[in-house]
Design a protein around this motif. Structure first.
Motif, PDB file in Angstrom:
ATOM      1  N   CYS A 156      -7.501   0.121   0.799  1.00 30.79           N
ATOM      2  CA  CYS A 156      -6.582  -0.569   1.695  1.00 30.79           C
ATOM      3  C   CYS A 156      -7.326  -0.904   2.982  1.00 30.79           C
ATOM      4  N   CYS A 216      -5.450   1.246   5.967  1.00 28.71           N
ATOM      5  CA  CYS A 216      -5.524   2.699   6.112  1.00 28.71           C
ATOM      6  C   CYS A 216      -6.700   3.312   5.354  1.00 28.71           C
ATOM      7  N   VAL A 234      -6.960   4.038   2.102  1.00 22.46           N
ATOM      8  CA  VAL A 234      -6.663   4.812   0.895  1.00 22.46           C
ATOM      9  C   VAL A 234      -7.230   4.061  -0.308  1.00 22.46           C
ATOM     10  N   CYS A 243       0.018   3.536   3.449  1.00 26.44           N
ATOM     11  CA  CYS A 243       0.497   3.237   4.803  1.00 26.44           C
ATOM     12  C   CYS A 243       1.766   2.396   4.792  1.00 26.44           C
ATOM     13  N   CYS A 300       0.854  -1.189   0.000  1.00 24.45           N
ATOM     14  CA  CYS A 300       0.000   0.000   0.000  1.00 24.45           C
ATOM     15  C   CYS A 300       0.888   1.237   0.000  1.00 24.45           C
TER      16      CYS A 300
END
Ligand SMILES: [Zn+2]
Ligand SMILES: [Zn+2]
Length: 394
Positions: free
Chosen positions: A362, A365, A367, A352, A349
């Motif tokens: 993700c 996190c 995103v 993070c 990712c």
């Protein structure tokens, strides 16, 4: 062999997804949080930078959404450097270098961003050439069309009684017309049906088109002023600073946010099953807010409030436009169709730095996968981390 990750049902979409803080399919928080707002907005975790709220006017993550987290600091330094240069040139009374930096720095930074994140390689050169060509053509066209009007209002001079019709024209018609003309490159490029139907690609094209338009318009206007023999009176440092702020910060920011939103709206398409009315309403609302912000800028100039107060209003409106842009990005990226899910395969990712199941969001996190360029996604999918890497990292 990868071990199957532990799963849990998502409370929003109902699918069984890898256990974590966020649903990998729809991006919702797996456990409801206090003050999280409605799930369709996910207000306290921005899709491009989940550590930030959507309502936080952070410039770097809003203007450069594809940047991985580690590169954001570099661009923040770049923005500060431009600001420092502008202040320095104002203090030294170097008018031409100040205008040059204020005009070209936003375009330069955006092109560096497009190159650095690989966005430029994701679309054929034809598309970028069209954006730039349309941006220059509409910029020249619009400036020449309005040149006589601008010259006329200059000749009125300050302090003379301005007729109401002129007031309305200068406050509404010219800013709105400029705002509409600025969208032409984006609309024309969209009509050529470019590849990649993702809203953040529309954002990149919209911002580039508007920035090229603004740079062209500024240059044509400067040439006309020099031709007309308009000489610069001795401006105070404060006046110069305000001019630098308007030229280098609030003007490009307003242009980029409004055109970025138009690009997002033109490139966005709905995921099957998502509510159409809510998204349409969100798009309309955002466009109205952004356009109102722009019109206010025109109105403020005509009403001739004290310049420092006027500048504060400019800044406040530009920041409001940035927030509107973030809301638009958030809604579009959360609800557009995503890449095929491969939850059994690991991916690094870029939000993070964890090795997580390859999904639309993700699980660690939150995103969005779409908050990275195709180039970045493809590279990380070709070079998947070996199982067990995560254990070594810990
Ligand atoms: Zn879900
Ligand atoms: Zn992550």
């Amino acid at each position: 062999m990868t071990t199957q990750p532990e799963t849990m049902p998502c409370r929003l979409c109902g699918h069984d997804v890898p256990a974590g803080r966020f649903c990998g399919r729809c991006g919702a928080r797996l456990a409801q949080e206090r003050g999280g707002g409605p799930d369709w907005l996910r207000v306290n975790a921005f899709v491009a930078a989940p550590g930030e709220s959507v309502l936080q006017p952070s410039l770097v993550s809003s203007l450069f959404p594809y940047l991985p987290r580690r590169s954001r600091a570099t661009f923040r330094v770049g923005l500060l450097l431009v600001a420092a240069l502008l202040v320095l040139f104002c203090v030294l009374h170097w008018y031409v270098p100040m205008v040059a930096v204020a005009t070209f720095a936003p375009l330069l930074l955006f092109v560096i961003y497009l190159t650095d994140t690989g966005v430029i390689a994701d679309l054929p050169w034809r598309v970028w050439a069209l954006v730039v060509a349309f941006g220059i053509a509409t910029g020249v066209g619009w400036t020449l069309l309005t040149a006589s009007i601008v010259a006329e209002s200059y000749s009125l001079g300050l302090g003379t009684e301005v007729p109401t019709a002129t007031l309305v024209r200068d406050a509404l018609v010219i800013p709105f017309g400029g705002l509409l003309a600025m969208q032409l490159p984006t609309v024309l490029v969209r009509l050529t049906r470019p590849p990649i139907q993702e809203s953040l690609y529309g954002f990149a094209i919209g911002v580039l088109g508007a920035t090229v338009f603004t740079v062209t318009a500024t240059m044509v206007r400067l040439v006309q002023e020099i031709d007309a023999g308009i000489t610069l009176s001795d401006q105070s440092v404060t006046d110069l600073l305000i001019e630098a702020g308007v030229r280098g910060l609030t003007m490009p920011l307003t242009a980029a946010t409004v055109s970025g939103l138009v690009g997002i709206a033109l490139w966005y398409h709905r995921r099957a099953g998502a509510s159409r009315i809510r998204h349409l309403a969100a798009v309309v609302l955002i466009l109205v807010v952004a356009a109102a912000a722009y019109a206010n800028v025109g109105l403020v100039e005509v009403l001739q409030i004290a310049t420092d107060l006027q500048f504060l209003v400019h800044v406040a409106l530009a920041l409001a436009a940035v927030i509107a842009l973030r809301v638009g990005m958030q809604v579009a990226v959360l609800h557009e169709p995503q890449d095929p899910l491969q939850p059994e395969l690991p991916i690094l990712c870029q939000g993070c730095g964890h090795v997580v199941p390859d999904m639309a969001f993700c699980p660690a996190c939150g995103v969005a996968a779409h908050a990275a360029s195709r180039t970045s996604r493809d590279a990380r999918r070709r070079d998947r981390p070996q199982p067990g890497t995560e254990l070594v990292e810990r």
